[in-house]
Design a protein around this motif. Structure first.
Motif, PDB file in Angstrom:
ATOM      1  N   ASP A 560     -65.367  25.583  46.679  1.00  0.00           N
ATOM      2  CA  ASP A 560     -65.691  26.540  45.611  1.00  0.00           C
ATOM      3  C   ASP A 560     -67.009  26.185  44.940  1.00  0.00           C
ATOM      4  O   ASP A 560     -67.831  27.067  44.633  1.00  0.00           O
ATOM      5  N   TYR A 613     -63.553  33.468  43.245  1.00  0.00           N
ATOM      6  CA  TYR A 613     -62.959  32.169  42.973  1.00  0.00           C
ATOM      7  C   TYR A 613     -62.980  31.919  41.470  1.00  0.00           C
ATOM      8  O   TYR A 613     -63.697  32.598  40.715  1.00  0.00           O
ATOM      9  N   GLY A 617     -60.993  25.989  37.773  1.00  0.00           N
ATOM     10  CA  GLY A 617     -59.971  25.862  38.810  1.00  0.00           C
ATOM     11  C   GLY A 617     -58.867  24.906  38.440  1.00  0.00           C
ATOM     12  O   GLY A 617     -58.383  24.900  37.308  1.00  0.00           O
ATOM     13  N   TYR A 710     -54.237  28.553  41.465  1.00  0.00           N
ATOM     14  CA  TYR A 710     -54.704  27.297  40.884  1.00  0.00           C
ATOM     15  C   TYR A 710     -53.642  26.794  39.904  1.00  0.00           C
ATOM     16  O   TYR A 710     -53.148  27.562  39.076  1.00  0.00           O
TER      17      TYR A 710
END
Length: 729
Positions: A560, A613, A617, A710
């Motif tokens: 990412d 994304y 995260g 996540y």
């Protein structure tokens, strides 16, 4: 031209004294029955043999007038010498990937005895290796006692005329010219001084176009000759990688007709493309391409076991992982890999089979084999990069970093290294002058520091303790940004899926099995324990789940962020590792049986060419403190892509803390763009799930959907950071 395949009645003699074996083998005492192709370690009684063996075969052969015979050895490992009817033929040759042509001149009789002496030694000093075998002689995912020696393809005898073509290479000389100017060279072996006509023909294989033919008179001397040719081709269609265009290929044939005797022909499939790279930002035919790649290990521990099905399976996995680049990690694959990559439009990074350190006196042989490997891959447009050495530093065992090894490794890493500064640099200078058709990299795994110019880097936060936790990657990106231009190794070990893992351990995780797992299955237990709570794993299923979850988190975290820095400065990456050669606890996403791990799916989703994304995260949060949820998009495709998305933030997988949805049209080959933002206020300790659902649309129709999940740990007065990963967390 006819071919005789020598497939039956082979015998093998293990040799103790290499110099005089031929003086004591007239009665064939001590010979084993040998089944070819294969390594000698597969023969009962020779499992531990290192050094020299002799393969013997007897055959009858009568040659027609003006015909000659040449022995063809393919995938013979490692050093070979040939003896026919008691006489040595040709010169000794080392290597394992190139075909060897040994001409039988006047030595043939009606009844013949062929002896093939093959030597493959055990490397006693891993820091002074003397054989160019790459990871087959020194790697942390193959057994220390593995010996790849043997005949891994059936020897053949070609019956041919007085001239045998053995190699053909060609490329486009000037891309700016129209029609295209094709230049090339043909390797010919002639049994005598003679004149001949050389006819070269080029025709499209999977695209439209004309057939072009030229004829060249040539005079050949006895032995090996190389003849140049050139031709013009109107409306040449370029080869494109997947996602940029069609993988256009052409067939080039060369026919040589001597004054007396039959004509012989050689065919090659070629593709033509232009490749440039600056600071690891790649352009194919002047079009930028962000490289999403992974390292490929050998598909089997022995060359003869690298079957077509296994090679095609790895390429299928690469496509399933949404890759556009595969790094052939420190070995050379059979030709099928390169041919199939050409056809599919899959880019390849080829390594010279050099891993860590080699003896300084081996440099002439390394350069010879480097030129042979250059010829081996020359016609394959898929091979866009060639690396001359992998990690040219002091290394014995990556799982046991003792004080001496650590000091010497750091000294080589930041100080002088003969392997890097002399051998790799010499090979790099040699090859890049002879082949302008691809990018040459001196050595892989070189950090850039204020005192050293770096290259691509190997960053292992979240695995090797020296790199720290996976969050340390953000420090590298912020403080040493040039070191994330191209990260060619990153990842973590994990156990394979439960069914495969049961071949290594019992479901009850008996403690006495751990030494076996370390020695036989390559597990780096101290590193695993650094990130995994082994005491919390009560069953083998727990261990499989938690190690694959950690592997997935490390891989996605770094991918990412590398995509977040697309072109500024990151030009791409190659994850470590796509597949494995043998079943074990490894960095691979696919085990040796071809079974994809659960982590494969997570990595595949984060490698979608056009994707969304979440940052930061999977991190840690605190009760009653805001947690930012930033959504970004990136597009590696050469067309606009419409994505619709929905993000949900769930406490303990149940209560919704926040939700949002939207859509975005991502421009062609765009770097990161901001898509959406949420601010979450966790009110209790535990875990938060951030679920990002993505739908891809084309012409108003949904064509694909996927989901990222996540998990964020929320800490407070009564809950400290878990630290090591536990099952179901």
């Amino acid at each position: 031209m006819s071919v005789i395949i020598l497939e039956n009645d082979w015998h093998l003699l293990p040799v103790k004294n290499k110099e005089d074996w031929y003086q004591t083998t007239s009665n064939e005492s001590g010979f084993f029955a040998a089944v070819l192709p294969g390594p000698w370690q597969r023969i009962s009684g020779l499992e531990g043999h290192h050094g020299t063996v002799v393969y013997r075969n007897q055959f009858n052969l009568s040659l027609p007038k003006n015909h000659y015979a040449t022995l063809i050895l393919d995938r013979a490992c490692y050093l070979t010498r040939i003896r026919l009817n008691g006489n040595w033929v040709g010169k000794p040759q080392a290597g394992y990937f190139q075909k060897r042509h040994i001409a039988f001149e006047d030595q043939l009789e009606k009844e013949n005895t062929l002896d093939i002496e093959v030597t493959c030694n055990k490397e006693n000093d891993l820091t002074q290796k003397r054989q160019v075998l790459g990871i087959f002689s020194h790697w942390d995912m193959l057994p220390r006692n593995l010996n790849p020696g043997g005949l891994h393809s059936l020897p053949e005898i070609k019956i041919h005329g007085p001239i045998l073509p053995v190699g053909l290479r060609c490329h486009v000389d000037q891309w700016e010219h129209k029609p295209a100017h094709i230049v090339g060279e043909i390797d010919l072996i002639s049994v005598r001084n003679t004149s001949a006509w050389l006819t070269v023909e080029m025709k499209p294989l999977n695209c439209d176009g004309a057939t072009v033919k030229i004829e060249i008179p040539c005079h050949l001397k006895r032995g090996k000759n190389t003849r140049l040719f050139s031709m013009h081709y109107q409306d040449l269609k370029k080869w494109w990688p997947k996602g940029l265009g069609a993988a256009n290929l052409y067939q080039v044939s060369a026919k040589v007709k001597p004054e007396k005797g039959p004509a012989e022909t050689i065919d090659e499939v070629v593709g033509f493309r232009k490749v440039e790279m600056h600071d690891f930002n790649l352009k194919i035919n002047d079009v930028p391409l962000f490289m999403r790649g992974a390292n490929m290990s050998p598909v089997a521990p022995y060359l003869s076991e690298m079957t077509d099905d296994k090679i095609l399976g790895v390429l299928n996995d690469a496509e399933g992982l949404n890759l556009n680049l595969v790094r052939v990690h420190s070995h050379v694959s059979p030709k099928l890999l390169y041919q199939e990559a050409d056809r599919r439009g899959m880019l390849l990074w080829q390594d010279m089979p050099l891993q860590w350190l080699y003896h300084p006196k081996l440099m002439p042989e390394i350069r010879r084999q480097g030129r042979r490997l250059m010829h081996y891959i020359y016609n394959h447009p898929s091979v866009v990069m060639f690396c001359c050495a992998n990690e040219p530093i002091y290394m014995e065992d990556t799982g046991k970093m003792k004080i001496k090894q650590t000091v010497l490794t750091l000294w080589n890493y930041f100080g002088p290294s003969h392997m890097r500064d002399v051998i790799a640099r010499g090979l790099w200078r040699d090859l890049k002058q002879k082949d302008t058709n691809r990018i040459y990299i001196q050595s892989s795994g070189e950090l850039e520091t204020p005192i050293a110019e770096g290259s691509d880097t190997h960053l292992y936060p979240g695995w090797y303790p020296a790199f720290g936790p996976v969050e340390r990657f953000d420090w590298f990106a912020a403080k040493l940004p040039r070191n994330i231009r191209f990260v060619s190794e990153f990842g973590a070990q994990s156990f394979p899926n439960l069914e495969t893992s049961r071949s290594m351990l019992s479901d009850k995780l008996d403690s006495h099995n751990w030494p076996q797992v370390v020695s036989a299955y390559f597990a780096q237990i101290p590193n695993l324990r650094n990130w995994i709570d082994f005491d919390a794993c009560k069953t083998l299923a727990d261990l499989v789940e938690v190690t694959q979850a950690h592997q997935a988190r490390v891989s996605r975290y770094i991918i990412d962020r590398l995509r977040h820095h697309k072109y500024k400065p990151t030009g791409g990456f190659t994850h470590f590792l796509l597949n494995e050669a043998m079943v074990g606890v490894t960095w691979s996403l696919v085990d040796a049986h071809g079974h994809r791990k659960q982590s494969f799916d997570v990595v595949s989703r984060c490698l979608e060419p056009a994707n969304l994304y979440v940052l930061p995260g999977e991190v840690r949060a605190e009760v009653d403190k805001p947690l930012p949820v930033e959504i970004y998009g990136v597009n590696d495709e050469q067309n606009e892509v419409t994505l619709r998305w929905q993000v949900e933030v769930l406490m303990m997988g149940r209560d919704t803390l926040s939700a949002k949805k939207g859509g975005i049209k991502l421009p062609v080959d765009c770097a990161r763009v901001e898509v959406g933002y949420l601010k979450v206020h966790p009110t209790q300790e535990g875990f938060i799930n951030i679920i990002l659902s993505v739908e891809k649309y084309m012409s108003g129709n949904r064509i694909k959907e996927w989901q990222h999940c996540y998990r964020v740990e929320v800490c407070g007065p009564n809950r400290k950071h878990v630290g090591k990963r536990k099952p179901n967390t």
